[in-house]
Scaffold this motif. Sequence first.
Motif: not given
Length: 412
Positions: A58-62, A40-44
């Motif tokens: 990355t958001l899909i993975a989150f 989640g942090i990485l997506s942001v």
Amino acid sequence: MLKLLQSVFFPKFANETNFEDETRLTLAYRMSLFLAVAIGILSVILFIYFHIEVAFITLIAFFTVLVATIYIYRTGKFRTPTIIFNLIGAISCTIPLFLLENQPHFLNGLWMTINILFAFIVIGSKWGIGFTIFHAITQSIYYYYYLDDQMEIMRNLTHEQLIATVVNGAICFLIIGYLGWENIRTNELGRKKLNEAQDVLQVQYNIISKQNEEKTVMLKEIHHRVKNNLQIITSLLRLQSRELENPEAIAKFKDATHRVIAMSMIHEKMYQSDHLSTLHLREYLHDLSSDLVSSYQSGYHVNLKIDCDIDSIGLRSIVPIALILNELISNSLKYAFDDYDNCLISISFMHYQGKKCKLIYKDSGTWKAPSRQGSFGLDLIESLTDQLEGTMDLKTYPETIFEITFSPQEDH
């Protein structure tokens, strides 16, 4: 608020079936929660500093990890959701390599490593091997065809891409470290619980051993008392026989006395044995035969030949066998030997057709009254053979041979 955080980070699952499932469930939940926070942090960060397509993947993975984490928390089942988000994680690591051009994929190998480690630790070795092979193939293909392009992209990163790559790498190493720490922590917990279980088992073993010792002493005492009681009965029969004048009645009393002695000797051997459920057969057959030959005081020498390849036998089988042999030896001594030279009684007790046993009894004489109809001794032998659930074959010429085949009965 504190209780809510404790329930989220340290939940108590109620449906674990065993310790292995319990540890994997706990590890799957904590890793999923940690991955959800990290991704989640990485997506942001990727949305702010990096390419939006990479951030979207990355958001899909989150969201996949988040849904799996919630599912595990609510149901206490971990295998299916962890397999699903491992598969999605593998796809998320692989698709950008070939679909997103002009983007740095230097750290995808670390995410593949995380995917493989998570599969090995939580799902099992088969899934771990499968993901290892899959990532090895895709990574090898990518580097073979695109390594030069990737090196050029890495040399020309923008400042924002560099920041995102640094953060991405830091998060990857944090996840790998957390995986290792949780695995070590789980193993230590497993060793602790194993030691606790061993301590409990040792206490139970000591209790059972003490109880077995007490029961062994009690059973030995029972065999000793039964033997003493049978010896008292033997003495009473002998005293009573002294008051008789009829030779036939005296002989009947003598036969009854020998039957009681045969049973008494069983309990005497049981009392002396280390294994109270079985009897050393060869020793018993020799002692029984010798005592019977001595007690009849026939005035002539009788040779005994005993062949036995069965070490021990249970009490339920040995009692009828002892009474059968008592009848057979007594009848041989009373009726068989007209010629007092070369008197031989042969007893063979062998394994037969796997689990069965065969008792072969023969003597060198010819019975004066063989297989006489209505004979109590022969009726008793047949009855005892039926009790053994066996079969009997009798030959009287040219020598008397009894063959009894049966399956040893287990003591309960």
